[in-house]
Scaffold this motif. Structure first.
Motif, PDB file in Angstrom:
ATOM      1  N   LEU A 151      -0.807   4.314   3.209  1.00  0.00           N
ATOM      2  CA  LEU A 151      -0.250   4.889   4.434  1.00  0.00           C
ATOM      3  C   LEU A 151      -1.234   5.871   5.051  1.00  0.00           C
ATOM      4  CD1 LEU A 151       3.457   5.413   3.325  1.00  0.00           C
ATOM      5  CD2 LEU A 151       2.636   3.832   5.064  1.00  0.00           C
ATOM      6  N   ILE A 175       4.984   3.050 -15.136  1.00  0.00           N
ATOM      7  CA  ILE A 175       5.251   1.856 -14.331  1.00  0.00           C
ATOM      8  C   ILE A 175       5.304   2.202 -12.845  1.00  0.00           C
ATOM      9  CG2 ILE A 175       7.065   0.174 -13.765  1.00  0.00           C
ATOM     10  CD1 ILE A 175       7.782   0.202 -16.795  1.00  0.00           C
ATOM     11  N   THR A 176       5.882   3.362 -12.521  1.00  0.00           N
ATOM     12  CA  THR A 176       6.157   3.649 -11.113  1.00  0.00           C
ATOM     13  C   THR A 176       5.118   4.552 -10.436  1.00  0.00           C
ATOM     14  OG1 THR A 176       7.568   5.491 -11.795  1.00  0.00           O
ATOM     15  CG2 THR A 176       8.640   3.383 -11.398  1.00  0.00           C
ATOM     16  N   LEU A 224       0.809   3.321  -2.617  1.00  0.00           N
ATOM     17  CA  LEU A 224       1.511   3.245  -1.339  1.00  0.00           C
ATOM     18  C   LEU A 224       1.138   4.432  -0.449  1.00  0.00           C
ATOM     19  CD1 LEU A 224       3.704   1.646   0.159  1.00  0.00           C
ATOM     20  CD2 LEU A 224       5.397   3.112  -0.906  1.00  0.00           C
ATOM     21  N   TRP A 232       2.192   3.080  -8.366  1.00  0.00           N
ATOM     22  CA  TRP A 232       2.570   2.425  -7.112  1.00  0.00           C
ATOM     23  C   TRP A 232       2.887   3.444  -6.033  1.00  0.00           C
ATOM     24  CZ3 TRP A 232       1.545  -2.502  -6.241  1.00  0.00           C
ATOM     25  CH2 TRP A 232       1.283  -3.295  -7.362  1.00  0.00           C
ATOM     26  N   ILE A 233       3.394   4.607  -6.426  1.00  0.00           N
ATOM     27  CA  ILE A 233       3.607   5.679  -5.442  1.00  0.00           C
ATOM     28  C   ILE A 233       2.252   6.135  -4.905  1.00  0.00           C
ATOM     29  CG2 ILE A 233       4.442   8.036  -5.138  1.00  0.00           C
ATOM     30  CD1 ILE A 233       6.599   7.396  -7.255  1.00  0.00           C
ATOM     31  N   SER A 262       3.472  10.944   4.168  1.00  0.00           N
ATOM     32  CA  SER A 262       2.650  10.592   2.998  1.00  0.00           C
ATOM     33  C   SER A 262       1.829  11.792   2.547  1.00  0.00           C
ATOM     34  CB  SER A 262       1.771   9.371   3.260  1.00  0.00           C
ATOM     35  OG  SER A 262       1.321   9.329   4.569  1.00  0.00           O
ATOM     36  N   VAL A 290       4.009  13.640   0.211  1.00  0.00           N
ATOM     37  CA  VAL A 290       4.027  12.982  -1.100  1.00  0.00           C
ATOM     38  C   VAL A 290       2.734  13.289  -1.851  1.00  0.00           C
ATOM     39  CG1 VAL A 290       4.113  10.762  -2.308  1.00  0.00           C
ATOM     40  CG2 VAL A 290       5.565  11.149  -0.313  1.00  0.00           C
TER      41      VAL A 290
END
Lengths: 152, 135
Positions: free
Chosen positions: B63, B51-52, B59, B55-56, B73, B76
């Motif tokens: 960026l 689910i997550t 995003l 989206w990371i 970013s 990340v």
């Protein structure tokens, strides 16, 4: 450095938050905690020898995705991708009844698409459905009939 | 020269991350099944990751493309690429024959050295951006 680190953490947290938020509203939402893998009883497993004899008698259902199915499947098998069950079920529903012998399979020892498909079929009352473990691989390895292309 | 390298690295990483994130964010169930095949994430947590994580990625890619918080970013993206690289390497070491699932249903080939090369290349770009990208 400290600021960059803080921002990186914010990116991660925002991603998590957006994902969780979207999952609240999305029509494709899934449960937050993974549901346990469906349990398949021993009597619901069909040995290869028996599956071979049921060719032409039982309805074979391939639980994999359409591209995998089209690349090669058990001869006469229909495609019912469990990931998109609702969209494909109508196409095969006419072939099935609670007393029809059904054999579901996917590919790979760890593949649980067929486990999930079996659980769905059982829930709908198709009690004669059984599972051929690692079906596509063992079927092919035994030199049994296969075909390619879209559904018959 | 260095300036154009930064733009290029941001573009490549950004586009791939946005694409990979978007296709998976659109179909978390499919991603969850793919993830399960890796046998790396504890089963109860698979859905949470499915689910997550997209989206990371999404995003982070946005960026990088827009040029906000480039270094953050890039850090990340570095973390993501290290994790992906470790995952595909573990698949090869364990001799598993599974689909990558990196880009959802796009590209259904099995995990192989090609994925290691891609991840390593992207990792190098991400690490470089953590040092040379603008804050």
């Amino acid at each position: 450095m400290g600021r960059t680190f803080l921002r990186a953490v914010m990116i991660l947290l925002t991603g998590v938050a957006v994902g969780l938020f979207v999952n609240l509203w999305s029509p494709r939402a899934i449960p937050l905690i993974t549901p346990p893998r469906p349990v398949v009883l021993d009597r619901q497993i069909v040995p290869l020898d028996e599956a071979r004899q049921l060719l032409g008698i039982a309805v074979f259902l391939d639980a994999r995705r359409a591209p995998d199915y089209e690349a090669g499947h058990i001869a006469g098998a229909f495609n019912l991708p469990v990931e998109d069950f609702e969209a494909h079920f109508a196409a095969v529903a006419g072939l099935l009844s609670p007393t029809t012998p059904i054999i579901v399979y996917c590919d790979g020892v760890d593949c649980d698409l067929s486990h999930r498909l079996l659980a769905r079929l059982n829930a709908l009352g198709y009690r004669q459905a059984r599972l051929l473990v690692n079906g596509w691989t063992v079927w092919r390895a035994a030199g049994l009939p296969t075909t390619k292309g879209a559904a018959p | 020269m260095k300036w154009s390298g930064i733009i290029l690295a941001r573009l490549i990483l950004g586009v791939l991350l946005v694409f990979a994130g978007a296709v998976k964010a659109f179909n978390p169930q499919l991603f969850a099944y793919e993830l399960e095949q890796y046998n790396l994430v504890p089963v109860p947590l698979i859905h949470f990751v499915a689910i997550t994580l997209p989206w990371i990625e999404l995003l982070c890619g946005l960026l990088l493309l827009t040029g906000f918080w480039v270094r953050a970013s890039a850090w990340v993206a570095t973390g993501l690429m290290v994790a992906f690289l470790a995952a595909v390497l573990s698949v090869i070491v364990r001799g598993l024959k599974i689909k990558c699932g990196c880009f959802g249903t796009v590209g259904t080939e099995f995990v192989g050295w090609w994925h290691v090369a891609l991840d390593a290349g992207l990792l190098a770009m991400a690490v470089w951006l953590t040092r040379h990208g603008k804050e």
